[in-house]
Scaffold this motif. Structure first.
Motif, PDB file in Angstrom:
ATOM      1  N   THR A 129      -7.298  -8.931   1.091  1.00 36.12           N
ATOM      2  CA  THR A 129      -6.011  -8.370   0.677  1.00 36.12           C
ATOM      3  C   THR A 129      -4.886  -9.138   1.369  1.00 36.12           C
ATOM      4  O   THR A 129      -4.887  -9.292   2.594  1.00 36.12           O
ATOM      5  N   TYR A 138      -5.687   1.389  -5.977  1.00 33.66           N
ATOM      6  CA  TYR A 138      -6.433   0.545  -5.040  1.00 33.66           C
ATOM      7  C   TYR A 138      -7.685   1.271  -4.560  1.00 33.66           C
ATOM      8  O   TYR A 138      -7.765   2.500  -4.552  1.00 33.66           O
ATOM      9  N   LEU A 187       0.578   1.336  -8.052  1.00 29.97           N
ATOM     10  CA  LEU A 187      -0.588   0.469  -7.971  1.00 29.97           C
ATOM     11  C   LEU A 187      -1.797   1.275  -7.494  1.00 29.97           C
ATOM     12  O   LEU A 187      -1.727   1.967  -6.469  1.00 29.97           O
ATOM     13  N   THR A 207       0.227  -7.808  -2.138  1.00 31.18           N
ATOM     14  CA  THR A 207       0.282  -6.342  -1.983  1.00 31.18           C
ATOM     15  C   THR A 207       0.555  -6.027  -0.510  1.00 31.18           C
ATOM     16  O   THR A 207      -0.348  -5.620   0.231  1.00 31.18           O
ATOM     17  N   VAL A 254      -6.212  -2.743  -7.523  1.00 33.88           N
ATOM     18  CA  VAL A 254      -6.360  -3.766  -6.481  1.00 33.88           C
ATOM     19  C   VAL A 254      -7.713  -3.562  -5.809  1.00 33.88           C
ATOM     20  O   VAL A 254      -7.981  -2.510  -5.231  1.00 33.88           O
TER      21      VAL A 254
END
Length: 425
Positions: A239, A361, A359, A243, A233
């Motif tokens: 953002t 990031y 995930l 998420t 991400v």
């Protein structure tokens, strides 16, 4: 006046990626076609991984095409504060990471033949209060003693050697600061990544991430679904709800910029004779520089509001007034461009990168994203391949913003507090 970023308006797109097919399977899916996402895509592709970049709009549409084009040394919180907060050893490591980040841009430009007007003109930090100038003197001493990094401190009596205004109480000059045309740079990255084999999918916003197992996700986009073994991400100030854990930890703050018409050389030589990248020490800071074609780019947190056409115009009026307060001899200069964008702040104003619930990031560059975003894209490619030492920010706590679950309702409160601090600090 044009209500779009000067950088994107004066850069040749590297390609039209709006019809790039969305692949069924990839090793790595990246959300966001800005500096972080594209430098990561380039690194992954060069390593032989299959990679797809999904962008809601077009390459560089977000913060990567809406900033001041400055790649400068130092942390958002300042080196002295970093020493107090994290200790000298850790603060030195963090400071050096920013120097490495500028080197990363230089290497990306050189290795990929990106023509983006990259130059190391140096960074000029300007003291709004006398106490800020005294802070520069302390920083100069600490940087020399702890980092072997040497900056110059310029008293108010000598400031005209660097800037054509009497507004500030002194300055600190770091020779390693660089400037570049970020529109050309982001398209150069995109072209290099595509040539290396990355799929760049514009107008393919991610609508949902469905975890399959571990780090494997089904990435749902406007134009199809991809199964990815890993997902990065890289959405910074944009953002959102796809998420939610990250959204709660990012404060999107509007930063606004005006850009004048091309100015005569004698005027340029008066404003910033050495073409430094410049910013002042206020919380609601001004930052400014000369563009490659001799315009004055002047930006700042003019209003604690999100960017929109109406907000951008109001902010432009504030910024033009501020520009003339510093440089009254620009009263007849026309403003050709005005635009806004979102800076991604965190609660501690530090970079945050790592993995949560499968995930990966990297975001929260806190206004220092030009160099760090491009750098962290490369770093995250190595981190995601198993090299934990590639991510110096991994151990930082990443607390959520209290009460933040969607639109940042608290921005006017932050803005009011910042005005008070600027007045009395």
């Amino acid at each position: 006046m044009k209500l779009n970023p000067y950088w994107l308006d004066t850069a040749e797109p590297s390609g039209d990626y709006r019809r790039t097919p969305v692949p069924e399977n990839v090793d790595v899916a990246i959300i966001g076609a800005g500096f972080t996402g594209l430098s990561a895509a380039l690194e992954f592709a060069q390593q032989g991984a299959s990679v797809a970049v999904f962008e809601r709009h077009t390459v560089g549409w977000g913060a990567s095409g809406r900033n001041g084009g400055m790649a400068t040394t130092g942390l958002a919180i300042g080196f002295t504060t970093a020493v107090k907060r994290y200790g000298s050893t850790r603060a030195v490591e963090m400071f050096r990471e920013y120097n490495d980040a500028i080197d990363s841009i230089e290497k990306l430009v050189h290795d990929n033949g990106i023509d983006c007007d990259y130059e190391r003109h140096g960074k000029l930090s300007l003291a709004f209060h006398k106490s800020h100038y005294e802070g520069f003197l302390k920083s100069q001493e600490k940087l020399a003693a702890l980092v072997d990094h040497h900056v110059s401190v310029i008293p108010k009596s000598e400031i005209h050697s660097e800037i054509g205004t009497d507004f500030y109480q002194g300055a600190m000059l770091d020779p390693l600061g660089a400037g570049l045309h970020v529109g050309k740079f982001v398209h150069g990255l995109a072209g290099a990544a595509a040539a290396a084999g990355a799929d760049i999918c514009e107008e393919a916003g991610v609508t949902e991430l469905k975890k399959v197992s571990g780090t494997v996700h089904d990435v749902h986009t406007f134009r199809g679904i991809t199964r990815a073994k890993q997902v990065l991400v890289a959405t910074s100030g944009y953002t959102g709800g796809v998420t939610p854990w990250l959204q709660r930890r990012v404060i999107p703050v509007g930063s606004f910029i005006i850009c004048t018409e091309p100015l005569p050389q004698d005027v340029i030589d008066r404003i910033l004779p050495n073409r430094r990248m410049a910013s002042d020490s206020k919380m609601l800071c001004y930052y400014f520089r000369i563009t490659p074609d001799n315009r004055l780019l002047f930006g700042g947190r003019a209003r604690f509001a999100l960017s929109s056409p109406d907000s951008d115009v109001k902010s432009a009026e504030i910024l033009r007034k501020a520009m003339l307060e510093l440089f009254p001899y620009l009263s007849n200069a026309k403003v050709d461009y005005i635009w806004g964008g979102l800076v991604d702040l965190s609660m501690d104003q530090m970079v945050h990168a790592g993995i949560h619930d499968g995930l990966y990031y990297s975001l929260a560059y806190s206004g220092h994203g030009v160099q760090m975003a491009a750098h962290m894209g490369k770093r995250m490619a190595h981190y995601m391949a198993g090299d934990k030492s590639a991510n110096v920010w991994e151990d930082l706590k990443n607390p959520p913003v209290p009460g933040h679950f969607g639109p940042p309702w608290f921005l006017p409160i932050i803005g009011g507090a910042a005005k008070i601090i600027d007045r009395f600090s």
